[in-house]
Design an enzyme around this catalytic site. Structure first.
Site, short mmCIF file in Angstrom:
data_model
loop_
_atom_site.label_atom_id
_atom_site.label_comp_id
_atom_site.label_asym_id
_atom_site.label_seq_id
_atom_site.Cartn_x
_atom_site.Cartn_y
_atom_site.Cartn_z
N ASP A 186 -2.40 -1.08 3.17
CA ASP A 186 -1.12 -0.45 2.88
C ASP A 186 -0.13 -0.88 3.97
O ASP A 186 0.38 -2.00 3.93
CB ASP A 186 -1.35 1.06 2.83
CG ASP A 186 -0.14 1.85 2.37
OD1 ASP A 186 0.75 1.27 1.74
OD2 ASP A 186 -0.08 3.07 2.62
N ARG A 215 -12.39 9.99 -6.19
CA ARG A 215 -13.06 8.79 -5.67
C ARG A 215 -14.03 8.19 -6.69
O ARG A 215 -14.26 6.98 -6.70
CB ARG A 215 -13.86 9.13 -4.40
CG ARG A 215 -13.02 9.41 -3.18
CD ARG A 215 -13.90 9.35 -1.93
NE ARG A 215 -13.31 10.01 -0.77
CZ ARG A 215 -12.45 9.45 0.07
NH1 ARG A 215 -12.06 8.20 -0.11
NH2 ARG A 215 -11.98 10.12 1.10
N ASP A 220 -9.01 8.06 -2.74
CA ASP A 220 -8.86 9.48 -3.01
C ASP A 220 -7.43 9.97 -2.87
O ASP A 220 -6.58 9.33 -2.23
CB ASP A 220 -9.70 10.29 -2.02
CG ASP A 220 -9.09 10.30 -0.62
OD1 ASP A 220 -8.82 9.20 -0.09
OD2 ASP A 220 -8.85 11.39 -0.08
N PHE A 270 0.93 5.04 -5.34
CA PHE A 270 -0.25 5.72 -4.81
C PHE A 270 -1.35 5.67 -5.86
O PHE A 270 -1.18 6.15 -6.97
CB PHE A 270 0.06 7.17 -4.42
CG PHE A 270 -1.04 7.75 -3.60
CD1 PHE A 270 -1.11 7.50 -2.23
CD2 PHE A 270 -2.05 8.50 -4.18
CE1 PHE A 270 -2.15 7.99 -1.47
CE2 PHE A 270 -3.10 9.01 -3.42
CZ PHE A 270 -3.15 8.75 -2.06
N GLU A 282 -12.50 -3.50 3.00
CA GLU A 282 -11.57 -2.37 2.88
C GLU A 282 -11.19 -2.15 1.43
O GLU A 282 -11.16 -3.09 0.63
CB GLU A 282 -10.30 -2.65 3.69
CG GLU A 282 -10.12 -1.76 4.90
CD GLU A 282 -9.86 -0.28 4.59
OE1 GLU A 282 -10.46 0.28 3.66
OE2 GLU A 282 -9.07 0.32 5.33
N ASP A 283 -10.86 -0.91 1.12
CA ASP A 283 -10.40 -0.59 -0.24
C ASP A 283 -8.98 -1.09 -0.47
O ASP A 283 -8.69 -1.72 -1.47
CB ASP A 283 -10.51 0.92 -0.50
CG ASP A 283 -9.89 1.78 0.62
OD1 ASP A 283 -9.37 1.21 1.61
OD2 ASP A 283 -9.92 3.00 0.49
P1 IMP Z 1 -2.83 1.51 6.28
O1 IMP Z 1 -3.30 1.72 7.68
O2 IMP Z 1 -1.44 2.06 6.05
O3 IMP Z 1 -2.97 0.11 5.78
O4 IMP Z 1 -3.68 2.49 5.36
C1 IMP Z 1 -4.96 2.26 5.06
C2 IMP Z 1 -5.64 3.48 4.49
O5 IMP Z 1 -4.73 4.42 3.87
C3 IMP Z 1 -6.57 3.03 3.39
O6 IMP Z 1 -7.80 2.64 3.91
C4 IMP Z 1 -6.62 4.25 2.51
O7 IMP Z 1 -7.64 5.12 2.97
C5 IMP Z 1 -5.28 4.91 2.67
N1 IMP Z 1 -4.39 4.57 1.52
C6 IMP Z 1 -3.33 3.73 1.54
N2 IMP Z 1 -2.75 3.64 0.33
C7 IMP Z 1 -3.48 4.44 -0.49
C8 IMP Z 1 -3.38 4.77 -1.90
O8 IMP Z 1 -2.51 4.31 -2.66
N3 IMP Z 1 -4.32 5.64 -2.38
C9 IMP Z 1 -5.29 6.20 -1.59
N4 IMP Z 1 -5.42 5.91 -0.28
C10 IMP Z 1 -4.51 5.05 0.27
MG MG Z 2 -8.06 7.83 2.38
#
Ligand code: IMP
Ligand code: MG
Length: 178
Positions: A97, A159, A153, A146, A93-94
């Site tokens: 969050d 990206r 993105d 962010f 995963e990138d």
């Molecule tokens: P989560 O389910 O809240 O952990 O969110 C995961 C997804 O939200 C990641 O795979 C990203 O695609 C997106 N995301 C969360 N934080 C960021 C950020 O700071 N920049 C861009 N995308 C984000």
């Molecule tokens: Mg995204």
């Protein structure tokens, strides 16, 4: 736009993560590396090019239902092509969050009978976590900001930046997305 993690730091850390993963999976002949589209693609390619263990690759794509006020429901937009029954799965995963997306995917991978499931995430926004997720291989912990670039993105923009940057929406020099 402010550079948070420069390209050289990404490269150095990814080389370290790859060495660690190579060691841990040295005895496995059934590793499947699964990327979460689209954000993880840049990281995944750079990481996997450095691995020497035999592996297969596959992809998931997810999206959250509705507004961010009900983030618990994650929809699978593209499912895996491969069966993961009996496989050692490394989810790539990138960024983690809130953790909702990862929690859902990790539960699903285990439910489908993977022999082992581990998570490798480039970025960990630990202060934003709402559900607990164990990150086995973590690139960097970052503040609750962010970020864009290196796969991440803002409305499909940025990206392709080769570094991680903080998007300052108040800055006058940031090009308007879309
Ligand atoms: P989560 O389910 O809240 O952990 O969110 C995961 C997804 O939200 C990641 O795979 C990203 O695609 C997106 N995301 C969360 N934080 C960021 C950020 O700071 N920049 C861009 N995308 C984000
Ligand atoms: Mg995204």
């Amino acid at each position: 736009m402010r550079i948070l993690i420069p390209q050289e730091d990404l490269e150095r850390r990814i080389a370290e993560l790859a060495a660690e993963i190579d060691r841990d999976y040295a005895a496995s002949d059934r590793l499947v590396c699964i990327g979460v589209l689209k954000g993880s693609v840049f990281f995944m390619v750079d990481l996997l090019k450095r691995l020497k263990v035999p592996l297969a690759i596959d992809f998931f794509q997810t999206s959250s239902y509705g507004s961010s006020t009900s983030p618990g429901e994650v929809r699978i937009r593209k499912d895996l092509d491969l069966s993961i029954r009996g496989k050692d799965v490394l989810l790539i995963e990138d960024i983690v969050d809130t953790g909702y997306t990862l929690r859902t995917i990790l539960d699903l991978l285990r439910f489908r009978g993977a022999r082992s499931v581990r998570l490798c995430a480039l970025l960990d926004k630990a202060a934003a976590r709402e559900v607990e997720v164990k990150i086995d291989y973590r690139g960097f912990e970052i503040e609750k900001l962010f970020v864009v670039g290196y796969g991440l993105d803002f409305d499909e923009h940025y990206r392709n930046l080769p570094y991680i940057a903080v998007l300052d929406e108040d800055a006058p020099d940031v090009p308007s997305p879309s």
